[in-house]
Write a protein that holds these residues in place. Structure first.
Motif, PDB file in Angstrom:
ATOM      1  N   ARG A  56       0.824  -1.200   0.000  1.00 45.60           N
ATOM      2  CA  ARG A  56       0.000   0.000   0.000  1.00 45.60           C
ATOM      3  C   ARG A  56       0.862   1.256   0.000  1.00 45.60           C
ATOM      4  NH1 ARG A  56      -3.491  -0.991   5.075  1.00 45.60           N
ATOM      5  NH2 ARG A  56      -3.638  -2.998   4.042  1.00 45.60           N
ATOM      6  N   THR A 103       0.765   5.089   1.629  1.00 43.26           N
ATOM      7  CA  THR A 103       0.066   5.797   2.689  1.00 43.26           C
ATOM      8  C   THR A 103       0.734   7.134   2.943  1.00 43.26           C
ATOM      9  OG1 THR A 103      -0.750   5.605   4.971  1.00 43.26           O
ATOM     10  CG2 THR A 103       1.452   4.741   4.521  1.00 43.26           C
ATOM     11  N   THR A 139     -11.041   0.165   5.116  1.00 44.83           N
ATOM     12  CA  THR A 139     -10.719   0.183   3.696  1.00 44.83           C
ATOM     13  C   THR A 139     -11.880  -0.341   2.868  1.00 44.83           C
ATOM     14  OG1 THR A 139      -9.703  -2.007   3.891  1.00 44.83           O
ATOM     15  CG2 THR A 139      -8.231  -0.109   4.025  1.00 44.83           C
ATOM     16  N   TYR A 161     -12.120  -1.958  -1.218  1.00 40.81           N
ATOM     17  CA  TYR A 161     -11.304  -2.267  -2.387  1.00 40.81           C
ATOM     18  C   TYR A 161     -12.005  -3.257  -3.306  1.00 40.81           C
ATOM     19  CZ  TYR A 161     -10.061  -6.797  -0.358  1.00 40.81           C
ATOM     20  OH  TYR A 161     -10.105  -8.067   0.155  1.00 40.81           O
ATOM     21  N   VAL A 185      -8.995   2.063  -1.439  1.00 43.35           N
ATOM     22  CA  VAL A 185      -8.679   3.262  -0.663  1.00 43.35           C
ATOM     23  C   VAL A 185      -9.151   3.050   0.770  1.00 43.35           C
ATOM     24  CG1 VAL A 185      -8.785   4.822  -2.641  1.00 43.35           C
ATOM     25  CG2 VAL A 185     -10.863   4.338  -1.337  1.00 43.35           C
ATOM     26  N   PRO A 210      -4.756   9.052   4.755  1.00 48.24           N
ATOM     27  CA  PRO A 210      -5.374   8.190   3.746  1.00 48.24           C
ATOM     28  C   PRO A 210      -4.436   7.071   3.307  1.00 48.24           C
ATOM     29  CG  PRO A 210      -4.704  10.267   2.773  1.00 48.24           C
ATOM     30  CD  PRO A 210      -4.515  10.416   4.245  1.00 48.24           C
ATOM     31  N   VAL A 230      -3.797   4.228   0.004  1.00 49.94           N
ATOM     32  CA  VAL A 230      -4.076   3.646  -1.303  1.00 49.94           C
ATOM     33  C   VAL A 230      -3.434   2.270  -1.284  1.00 49.94           C
ATOM     34  CG1 VAL A 230      -3.807   3.821  -3.793  1.00 49.94           C
ATOM     35  CG2 VAL A 230      -4.093   5.893  -2.423  1.00 49.94           C
TER      36      VAL A 230
END
Length: 224
Positions: free
Chosen positions: A51, A53, A162, A164, A179, A198, A200
């Motif tokens: 990820r 972040t 999350t 996804y 996300v 956040p 991703v």
């Protein structure tokens, strides 16, 4: 105590949405879905969980590995291990160090629970919760030399939420993206906010056991 609260909340969510032992169907966003016999059982869950972040006002790569179990096709529960893939430096700190630059190392372990909201043979959409904790190590280089010195380890608690989606390229291989948001506490005023932010995320699902079964049973290739 906060980490205990997080974990208790996680298992409360599992109890609320578990549907364990309730017939041969589950509820998806598009309505009830009847499970096939091979779906209505306990299975091994393994995956790489990379990820990006937002930490210290920078986008950072975080690597991860998770191991757990899948039950009734839509419930996944287990433990994940996460660590920084890139070096993280900061000049904005309040530590009593006679240097103008520190480096952070960041790692944590978390319990996870995921609930699949929709699935078919190729696609899957899921929501997830995580709760755990770890340490932020504060490092510095005295006099600018390359011999790093650890100043301290700061324990912290973290919780994530999350959403996804995942696409299955092969019956044993899938990849997904999503996300979310990570909240971090216990690092102290100003620092916790810098490590909260956040997310991703990118996931690779490698189903080695399913791949092995496929060599002996061609029908496995149609399971989803």
């Amino acid at each position: 105590m906060k980490i205990i609260t997080f974990i208790a909340a996680l298992f409360t969510a599992i109890g609320a949405f578990g549907q364990f032992g309730q017939g041969d169907s589950v509820m998806l966003v598009n309505g009830p879905r009847k499970l096939e016999p091979y779906q209505n059982k306990l299975k091994f869950d393994f995956g790489f969980d990379a990820r990006r972040t937002f930490l210290q006002r920078e986008w950072i790569d975080v690597g991860g590995l998770r191991v757990g179990a899948q039950y009734r096709r839509v419930h996944r529960l287990g433990i994940g291990f996460y660590f920084l893939n890139t070096r993280l430096f900061s000049r904005d700190f309040d530590f009593p160090i006679d240097e103008d630059l520190v480096e952070y190392e960041f790692g944590y372990t978390a319990l996870y629970y995921e609930r699949t909201l929709y699935f078919d043979r190729k696609w899957e959409i899921s929501a997830g919760l995580q709760a755990g904790g770890g340490n932020v190590s504060v490092m510095y280089n005295p006099g600018g030399r390359n011999d790093r010195v650890k100043y301290t380890d700061i324990p912290f608690s973290t919780a994530e939420i999350t959403l996804y989606g995942e696409y299955h390229f092969l019956y044993w291989l899938g990849a997904g993206a999503g996300v979310g948001y990570r909240g971090v506490t216990d690092l102290g005023a100003g620092v916790s906010e810098s490590f909260s932010g956040p997310i991703v995320l990118f996931k690779i699902q490698v189903k080695l056991f399913k791949l092995a079964r496929g060599f002996f049973d061609p029908e496995v290739k149609y399971e989803h």
